[in-house]
Design a protein around this motif. Structure first.
Motif, PDB file in Angstrom:
ATOM      1  N   THR A 139       0.831  -1.201   0.000  1.00 20.75           N
ATOM      2  CA  THR A 139       0.000   0.000   0.000  1.00 20.75           C
ATOM      3  C   THR A 139       0.869   1.255   0.000  1.00 20.75           C
ATOM      4  O   THR A 139       0.595   2.209  -0.733  1.00 20.75           O
ATOM      5  N   LYS A 140       1.922   1.246   0.798  1.00 18.49           N
ATOM      6  CA  LYS A 140       2.848   2.382   0.841  1.00 18.49           C
ATOM      7  C   LYS A 140       3.469   2.611  -0.540  1.00 18.49           C
ATOM      8  O   LYS A 140       3.580   3.747  -1.006  1.00 18.49           O
ATOM      9  N   LEU A 141       3.866   1.534  -1.196  1.00 12.90           N
ATOM     10  CA  LEU A 141       4.467   1.645  -2.530  1.00 12.90           C
ATOM     11  C   LEU A 141       3.451   2.100  -3.575  1.00 12.90           C
ATOM     12  O   LEU A 141       3.739   2.975  -4.386  1.00 12.90           O
ATOM     13  N   ILE A 142       2.280   1.513  -3.562  1.00 15.61           N
ATOM     14  CA  ILE A 142       1.282   1.825  -4.596  1.00 15.61           C
ATOM     15  C   ILE A 142       0.837   3.284  -4.503  1.00 15.61           C
ATOM     16  O   ILE A 142       0.568   3.921  -5.517  1.00 15.61           O
ATOM     17  N   LYS A 143       0.782   3.824  -3.304  1.00 11.28           N
ATOM     18  CA  LYS A 143       0.384   5.229  -3.138  1.00 11.28           C
ATOM     19  C   LYS A 143       1.380   6.183  -3.785  1.00 11.28           C
ATOM     20  O   LYS A 143       1.030   7.308  -4.123  1.00 11.28           O
ATOM     21  N   LYS A 144       2.618   5.732  -3.967  1.00  9.41           N
ATOM     22  CA  LYS A 144       3.652   6.570  -4.584  1.00  9.41           C
ATOM     23  C   LYS A 144       3.762   6.336  -6.094  1.00  9.41           C
ATOM     24  O   LYS A 144       4.580   6.962  -6.752  1.00  9.41           O
ATOM     25  N   SER A 145       2.940   5.450  -6.624  1.00 10.24           N
ATOM     26  CA  SER A 145       3.056   5.085  -8.031  1.00 10.24           C
ATOM     27  C   SER A 145       1.968   5.740  -8.882  1.00 10.24           C
ATOM     28  O   SER A 145       0.986   6.255  -8.364  1.00 10.24           O
ATOM     29  N   GLU A 146       2.143   5.650 -10.189  1.00  4.87           N
ATOM     30  CA  GLU A 146       1.126   6.157 -11.118  1.00  4.87           C
ATOM     31  C   GLU A 146      -0.107   5.259 -11.129  1.00  4.87           C
ATOM     32  O   GLU A 146      -1.149   5.646 -11.631  1.00  4.87           O
ATOM     33  N   TRP A 147      -0.010   4.064 -10.579  1.00  3.92           N
ATOM     34  CA  TRP A 147      -1.126   3.129 -10.546  1.00  3.92           C
ATOM     35  C   TRP A 147      -2.184   3.476  -9.495  1.00  3.92           C
ATOM     36  O   TRP A 147      -3.319   3.017  -9.591  1.00  3.92           O
ATOM     37  N   PHE A 148      -1.827   4.258  -8.513  1.00  6.14           N
ATOM     38  CA  PHE A 148      -2.742   4.506  -7.395  1.00  6.14           C
ATOM     39  C   PHE A 148      -4.106   5.011  -7.860  1.00  6.14           C
ATOM     40  O   PHE A 148      -5.141   4.447  -7.502  1.00  6.14           O
ATOM     41  N   GLN A 149      -4.142   6.045  -8.658  1.00  4.37           N
ATOM     42  CA  GLN A 149      -5.424   6.619  -9.107  1.00  4.37           C
ATOM     43  C   GLN A 149      -6.233   5.624  -9.927  1.00  4.37           C
ATOM     44  O   GLN A 149      -7.435   5.493  -9.732  1.00  4.37           O
ATOM     45  N   LEU A 150      -5.593   4.947 -10.847  1.00  8.46           N
ATOM     46  CA  LEU A 150      -6.309   4.010 -11.716  1.00  8.46           C
ATOM     47  C   LEU A 150      -6.870   2.831 -10.924  1.00  8.46           C
ATOM     48  O   LEU A 150      -8.026   2.444 -11.110  1.00  8.46           O
ATOM     49  N   LEU A 151      -6.072   2.275 -10.038  1.00 11.64           N
ATOM     50  CA  LEU A 151      -6.549   1.146  -9.242  1.00 11.64           C
ATOM     51  C   LEU A 151      -7.589   1.569  -8.217  1.00 11.64           C
ATOM     52  O   LEU A 151      -8.415   0.760  -7.802  1.00 11.64           O
ATOM     53  N   ASP A 152      -7.561   2.819  -7.829  1.00 15.27           N
ATOM     54  CA  ASP A 152      -8.522   3.324  -6.858  1.00 15.27           C
ATOM     55  C   ASP A 152      -9.859   3.655  -7.495  1.00 15.27           C
ATOM     56  O   ASP A 152     -10.896   3.514  -6.866  1.00 15.27           O
ATOM     57  N   ASN A 153      -9.841   4.057  -8.747  1.00 17.29           N
ATOM     58  CA  ASN A 153     -11.058   4.604  -9.348  1.00 17.29           C
ATOM     59  C   ASN A 153     -11.621   3.865 -10.547  1.00 17.29           C
ATOM     60  O   ASN A 153     -12.712   4.181 -10.984  1.00 17.29           O
ATOM     61  N   GLY A 154     -10.905   2.952 -11.134  1.00 15.59           N
ATOM     62  CA  GLY A 154     -11.468   2.407 -12.360  1.00 15.59           C
ATOM     63  C   GLY A 154     -10.878   1.106 -12.795  1.00 15.59           C
ATOM     64  O   GLY A 154     -10.107   0.463 -12.087  1.00 15.59           O
ATOM     65  N   GLY A 155     -11.288   0.708 -13.993  1.00 16.92           N
ATOM     66  CA  GLY A 155     -10.776  -0.493 -14.615  1.00 16.92           C
ATOM     67  C   GLY A 155     -11.235  -1.751 -13.924  1.00 16.92           C
ATOM     68  O   GLY A 155     -12.018  -1.729 -12.977  1.00 16.92           O
ATOM     69  N   PHE A 156     -10.774  -2.854 -14.423  1.00 21.28           N
ATOM     70  CA  PHE A 156     -10.962  -4.148 -13.771  1.00 21.28           C
ATOM     71  C   PHE A 156      -9.639  -4.875 -13.871  1.00 21.28           C
ATOM     72  O   PHE A 156      -9.150  -5.133 -14.975  1.00 21.28           O
ATOM     73  N   PHE A 157      -9.040  -5.174 -12.734  1.00 19.47           N
ATOM     74  CA  PHE A 157      -7.708  -5.743 -12.682  1.00 19.47           C
ATOM     75  C   PHE A 157      -7.655  -6.890 -11.681  1.00 19.47           C
ATOM     76  O   PHE A 157      -8.442  -6.938 -10.741  1.00 19.47           O
ATOM     77  N   THR A 158      -6.699  -7.770 -11.885  1.00 15.46           N
ATOM     78  CA  THR A 158      -6.342  -8.759 -10.872  1.00 15.46           C
ATOM     79  C   THR A 158      -4.963  -8.374 -10.365  1.00 15.46           C
ATOM     80  O   THR A 158      -4.049  -8.124 -11.152  1.00 15.46           O
ATOM     81  N   LEU A 159      -4.829  -8.304  -9.055  1.00 16.52           N
ATOM     82  CA  LEU A 159      -3.565  -7.956  -8.424  1.00 16.52           C
ATOM     83  C   LEU A 159      -3.014  -9.166  -7.679  1.00 16.52           C
ATOM     84  O   LEU A 159      -3.740  -9.824  -6.932  1.00 16.52           O
ATOM     85  N   PHE A 160      -1.758  -9.462  -7.901  1.00 17.66           N
ATOM     86  CA  PHE A 160      -1.039 -10.454  -7.114  1.00 17.66           C
ATOM     87  C   PHE A 160      -0.181  -9.647  -6.144  1.00 17.66           C
ATOM     88  O   PHE A 160       0.894  -9.170  -6.500  1.00 17.66           O
ATOM     89  N   ILE A 161      -0.690  -9.456  -4.932  1.00 21.20           N
ATOM     90  CA  ILE A 161      -0.020  -8.552  -3.990  1.00 21.20           C
ATOM     91  C   ILE A 161       0.817  -9.347  -2.988  1.00 21.20           C
ATOM     92  O   ILE A 161       0.291 -10.195  -2.268  1.00 21.20           O
TER      93      ILE A 161
END
Length: 149
Positions: A31-53
């Motif tokens: 979560t700390k890393l994703i908040k600093k990435s360009e992915w944060f907004q997209l994963l927070d607001n849209g699309g349909f993705f599978t995440l292997f976290i």
């Protein structure tokens, strides 16, 4: 869900991917890393993705210097995160199936007596449903060991 170190998922119900990950309590480093990435907004607001976290336990086996380098280099961080995102539904219920990560990795989901895995990395919690995708908790950052040609 598979039998694993984590008995079951106790997180946000009917939330997006980011809130679901945060509410689980086992993805604090990711979560700390994703908040600093360009992915944060997209994963927070849209699309349909599978995440292997990777879980916090998985990240605890990574040298701190590596994590610090990722945090300080946005391009490298985004490239790293690309390996863990599949831009489609990737359920563990479809055994021996191949998916492609955003980075182009071939991710093979398999299942055996010890439970599901992706590229031979154990999936600790599988098929965590969010409103805009699905999460699989993995026990290593090394899921991207094969590339499609």
């Amino acid at each position: 869900m598979s039998s694993s170190t984590y008995e079951h998922f106790e997180g946000c119900v009917l939330c997006g991917l980011i809130d679901t990950a945060i509410s689980s309590g086992i993805f604090k480093i990711w979560t700390k890393l994703i908040k600093k990435s360009e992915w944060f907004q997209l994963l927070d607001n849209g699309g349909f993705f599978t995440l292997f976290i990777p879980t916090d336990a998985a990240f605890s086996r990574v040298p701190p210097e590596y994590l610090q380098a990722l945090e300080s280099n946005p391009e490298e961080l985004n490239d790293f995160i690309d390996h863990f995102i599949v831009p489609e539904f990737a359920s563990t219920k479809v055994h021996n199936s191949h998916y492609s990560s955003i980075a182009g990795d071939d991710l093979l989901i398999e299942s055996n007596l010890s439970g599901p895995s992706v590229n031979r990395v154990s999936i600790k919690i599988e098929n965590i449903i969010a409103t805009n995708g699905m999460i699989h908790a993995v026990d290593s950052i090394d899921i991207f060991n094969t590339k499609k040609n």
